[in-house]
Scaffold this motif. Structure first.
Motif, mmCIF file in Angstrom:
data_model
loop_
_atom_site.group_PDB
_atom_site.id
_atom_site.type_symbol
_atom_site.label_atom_id
_atom_site.label_comp_id
_atom_site.label_asym_id
_atom_site.label_seq_id
_atom_site.Cartn_x
_atom_site.Cartn_y
_atom_site.Cartn_z
ATOM 1 N N VAL A 323 0.854 -1.196 0.000
ATOM 2 C CA VAL A 323 0.000 0.000 0.000
ATOM 3 C C VAL A 323 0.889 1.246 0.000
ATOM 4 O O VAL A 323 1.769 1.378 0.857
ATOM 5 C CB VAL A 323 -0.919 0.008 1.246
ATOM 6 C CG1 VAL A 323 -1.701 1.316 1.319
ATOM 7 C CG2 VAL A 323 -1.870 -1.172 1.190
ATOM 8 N N PHE A 324 0.651 2.126 -0.950
ATOM 9 C CA PHE A 324 1.463 3.323 -1.058
ATOM 10 C C PHE A 324 0.942 4.424 -0.139
ATOM 11 O O PHE A 324 -0.266 4.630 -0.045
ATOM 12 C CB PHE A 324 1.440 3.840 -2.498
ATOM 13 C CG PHE A 324 2.416 3.124 -3.385
ATOM 14 C CD1 PHE A 324 3.628 3.705 -3.718
ATOM 15 C CD2 PHE A 324 2.126 1.858 -3.871
ATOM 16 C CE1 PHE A 324 4.538 3.050 -4.524
ATOM 17 C CE2 PHE A 324 3.029 1.192 -4.687
ATOM 18 C CZ PHE A 324 4.238 1.794 -5.016
ATOM 19 N N LEU A 325 1.865 5.090 0.529
ATOM 20 C CA LEU A 325 1.522 6.288 1.288
ATOM 21 C C LEU A 325 2.046 7.473 0.492
ATOM 22 O O LEU A 325 3.214 7.500 0.132
ATOM 23 C CB LEU A 325 2.200 6.275 2.659
ATOM 24 C CG LEU A 325 1.896 5.098 3.576
ATOM 25 C CD1 LEU A 325 2.621 5.281 4.908
ATOM 26 C CD2 LEU A 325 0.396 4.974 3.818
ATOM 27 N N VAL A 326 1.207 8.434 0.204
ATOM 28 C CA VAL A 326 1.610 9.575 -0.624
ATOM 29 C C VAL A 326 1.325 10.846 0.158
ATOM 30 O O VAL A 326 0.197 11.057 0.604
ATOM 31 C CB VAL A 326 0.829 9.586 -1.963
ATOM 32 C CG1 VAL A 326 1.390 10.642 -2.897
ATOM 33 C CG2 VAL A 326 0.876 8.213 -2.625
ATOM 34 N N ASP A 327 2.352 11.667 0.329
ATOM 35 C CA ASP A 327 2.126 12.858 1.170
ATOM 36 C C ASP A 327 1.851 14.122 0.360
ATOM 37 O O ASP A 327 1.732 15.198 0.935
ATOM 38 C CB ASP A 327 3.245 13.052 2.200
ATOM 39 C CG ASP A 327 4.614 13.096 1.551
ATOM 40 O OD1 ASP A 327 4.671 13.154 0.310
ATOM 41 O OD2 ASP A 327 5.616 13.067 2.287
ATOM 42 N N VAL A 328 1.793 14.000 -0.965
ATOM 43 C CA VAL A 328 1.356 15.153 -1.762
ATOM 44 C C VAL A 328 0.096 14.703 -2.525
ATOM 45 O O VAL A 328 0.184 13.888 -3.435
ATOM 46 C CB VAL A 328 2.440 15.597 -2.771
ATOM 47 C CG1 VAL A 328 2.009 16.846 -3.516
ATOM 48 C CG2 VAL A 328 3.775 15.825 -2.072
ATOM 49 N N PRO A 329 -1.073 15.201 -2.146
ATOM 50 C CA PRO A 329 -2.288 14.775 -2.855
ATOM 51 C C PRO A 329 -2.202 15.151 -4.339
ATOM 52 O O PRO A 329 -1.631 16.196 -4.674
ATOM 53 C CB PRO A 329 -3.402 15.553 -2.159
ATOM 54 C CG PRO A 329 -2.811 16.090 -0.910
ATOM 55 C CD PRO A 329 -1.338 16.186 -1.102
ATOM 56 N N PRO A 330 -2.731 14.323 -5.231
ATOM 57 C CA PRO A 330 -2.623 14.575 -6.666
ATOM 58 C C PRO A 330 -3.104 15.973 -7.078
ATOM 59 O O PRO A 330 -2.497 16.602 -7.947
ATOM 60 C CB PRO A 330 -3.500 13.485 -7.285
ATOM 61 C CG PRO A 330 -3.439 12.366 -6.293
ATOM 62 C CD PRO A 330 -3.370 13.016 -4.952
ATOM 63 N N GLU A 331 -4.164 16.485 -6.456
ATOM 64 C CA GLU A 331 -4.693 17.808 -6.828
ATOM 65 C C GLU A 331 -3.661 18.902 -6.522
ATOM 66 O O GLU A 331 -3.473 19.825 -7.311
ATOM 67 C CB GLU A 331 -5.999 18.104 -6.084
ATOM 68 C CG GLU A 331 -7.161 17.186 -6.461
ATOM 69 C CD GLU A 331 -7.034 15.768 -5.910
ATOM 70 O OE1 GLU A 331 -6.290 15.574 -4.918
ATOM 71 O OE2 GLU A 331 -7.654 14.841 -6.478
ATOM 72 N N LEU A 332 -2.993 18.759 -5.366
ATOM 73 C CA LEU A 332 -1.977 19.743 -4.990
ATOM 74 C C LEU A 332 -0.747 19.602 -5.892
ATOM 75 O O LEU A 332 -0.138 20.597 -6.319
ATOM 76 C CB LEU A 332 -1.598 19.543 -3.514
ATOM 77 C CG LEU A 332 -0.558 20.506 -2.947
ATOM 78 C CD1 LEU A 332 -1.038 21.954 -3.043
ATOM 79 C CD2 LEU A 332 -0.246 20.135 -1.487
ATOM 80 N N ALA A 333 -0.370 18.343 -6.195
ATOM 81 C CA ALA A 333 0.774 18.105 -7.091
ATOM 82 C C ALA A 333 0.520 18.765 -8.447
ATOM 83 O O ALA A 333 1.384 19.454 -8.993
ATOM 84 C CB ALA A 333 1.002 16.603 -7.257
ATOM 85 N N ALA A 334 -0.695 18.571 -8.970
ATOM 86 C CA ALA A 334 -1.025 19.138 -10.294
ATOM 87 C C ALA A 334 -0.991 20.663 -10.233
ATOM 88 O O ALA A 334 -0.495 21.312 -11.160
ATOM 89 C CB ALA A 334 -2.397 18.643 -10.741
ATOM 90 N N GLU A 335 -1.475 21.221 -9.151
ATOM 91 C CA GLU A 335 -1.478 22.685 -9.011
ATOM 92 C C GLU A 335 -0.046 23.221 -9.032
ATOM 93 O O GLU A 335 0.270 24.184 -9.731
ATOM 94 C CB GLU A 335 -2.174 23.049 -7.693
ATOM 95 C CG GLU A 335 -2.436 24.529 -7.518
ATOM 96 C CD GLU A 335 -3.025 24.818 -6.129
ATOM 97 O OE1 GLU A 335 -3.818 23.983 -5.636
ATOM 98 O OE2 GLU A 335 -2.659 25.844 -5.541
ATOM 99 N N ARG A 336 0.833 22.547 -8.288
ATOM 100 C CA ARG A 336 2.236 22.991 -8.241
ATOM 101 C C ARG A 336 2.907 22.790 -9.598
ATOM 102 O O ARG A 336 3.706 23.620 -10.023
ATOM 103 C CB ARG A 336 2.997 22.220 -7.164
ATOM 104 C CG ARG A 336 2.575 22.635 -5.768
ATOM 105 C CD ARG A 336 3.344 21.863 -4.706
ATOM 106 N NE ARG A 336 2.915 22.251 -3.368
ATOM 107 C CZ ARG A 336 3.111 21.504 -2.284
ATOM 108 N NH1 ARG A 336 3.730 20.339 -2.379
ATOM 109 N NH2 ARG A 336 2.704 21.928 -1.107
ATOM 110 N N LEU A 337 2.602 21.689 -10.258
ATOM 111 C CA LEU A 337 3.223 21.436 -11.570
ATOM 112 C C LEU A 337 2.726 22.441 -12.610
ATOM 113 O O LEU A 337 3.483 22.902 -13.453
ATOM 114 C CB LEU A 337 2.933 20.000 -12.033
ATOM 115 C CG LEU A 337 3.714 18.904 -11.307
ATOM 116 C CD1 LEU A 337 3.154 17.526 -11.639
ATOM 117 C CD2 LEU A 337 5.206 18.963 -11.656
#
Ligand SMILES: [Zn+2]
Length: 343
Positions: A323-337
């Motif tokens: 199970v992957f733990l991800v500390d940057v939610p995809p929506e926030l990652a996309a916003e930053r990118l």
């Protein structure tokens, strides 16, 4: 495409826009074969584990002057015995899978020959550069080469995986821009799951059609770049053709051009995000044999920095449970990118 044979019989293929007819120069000597690769069955995970003793002898971070992927010169032999080339593909000197593989007899464990094929794809004869800096035509050629290798190897092997590992942080042993292609003698469990999911439902088409606009990075008529809403890595980026095709071998020229543009922009975006080259694994997900009519190809970039100086490790939870733990939610990652400028 020009076909050449290295000493020892390994194939070297030169792909390019211009005819390559230079006579070959000096090649690196062959090394004695190490432990033959083979497979052992993991009875709990119910999947094969590949063993290859020869891989310990791999070239490790040579100085640029001794780079085995640079064009060969007088007194400096290399893997590619020509003074220039566009894209070169050759059989890996240290393969994890090889036709010569035989299954050892071992007590208490099932074994099998690792009779696949491992190839190295050298993206350029220039020691520096990468997918974020190449010309769009070189990236288009690379996508065509991926397709060509999948077509050829897919005839013989059930699953073909082109990929690129980039960055010392994730164990890259040669800096020269290059990737690899593994042709598996079996269908790996993970690839089987993804292919079966797509056979049951058009998962990727639905993803594209219903994508939250906040996850979109680039939106072109024929291809998209996006952060998947179920990303397992921070800043994970996918490049997806709109039309369902099983792999790059089925893309039209205009689709290849679109994919090349988005590939370059996506890598640049990741490099600019923390103002340093992003270590990443790039995977070309293509249809395993038998799934060509339902599989929708993707190019997936899994970046390994979650912050400027913080590497993403697969630690206890990931290793222990899958199970992957991800500390940057995809929506926030996309916003930053999306906020990255200067592409
Ligand atoms: Zn080099």
């Amino acid at each position: 495409m020009r076909e050449h044979h290295l000493p020892g019989g390994r194939e070297l293929l030169l792909y390019g826009r211009v005819l390559h007819d230079e006579p070959p120069g000096e090649t690196l000597p062959e090394e004695p074969p190490g432990v033959a690769p083979h497979l052992r069955w993991h009875p709990l995970q119910r999947e094969w584990v590949a063993y290859s003793g020869s891989r310990q002898g791999r070239t490790f971070l040579p100085q640029a002057a001794a780079c085995p992927l640079c064009p060969a010169r007088e007194g400096k032999p290399g893997e590619i015995p020509f003074s220039s080339f566009e894209i070169a593909v050759f059989e890996n000197r240290f393969p994890a899978f090889a036709a010569s593989s035989v299954a050892p007899l071992l007590p208490g464990i099932e074994t099998a020959p690792a009779s696949g094929r491992c190839e190295v794809i050298v993206f350029s004869d220039d020691h520096v550069g990468g997918l974020g800096s190449f010309s769009l035509d070189r990236l288009a050629l690379l996508i065509e080469v991926w397709g060509a290798r999948i077509s050829v190897l897919g005839e013989k092997f059930p699953y073909v995986l082109p990929f690129e590992n980039r960055g010392e942080e994730i164990g890259v042993t040669l800096h020269h821009p290059h990737g690899q292609v593994y042709a598996f003698p079996f269908l790996p469990a993970r690839a089987a799951r993804a292919a079966e999911a797509q056979m049951e439902a058009p998962v990727i088409s639905r993803l594209i059609d219903g994508i939250d606009p906040t996850l979109l990075l680039d939106d072109e008529a024929e291809a998209l770049a996006l952060v998947p809403p179920f990303a397992t890595y921070p800043y994970e980026t996918w490049i997806v053709p709109r039309r369902r095709v099983p792999g790059p071998q089925s893309l039209q020229p205009s689709e290849i051009e679109a994919m090349a543009r988005l590939l370059r922009r996506s890598v640049r975006r990741l490099d600019l995000l923390f103002e340093k080259p992003m270590p990443y694994i790039l995977i070309v997900q293509t249809a395993p044999r038998g799934f060509e009519n339902s599989f929708h190809m993707t190019i997936e970039i899994r970046p390994f920095l979650r912050d400027r100086d913080k590497l993403k490790y697969l630690a206890g939870v990931e290793q222990g449970s899958g199970v992957f733990l991800v500390d940057v939610p995809p929506e926030l990652a996309a916003e930053r990118l999306r906020a990255v400028g200067g592409l």
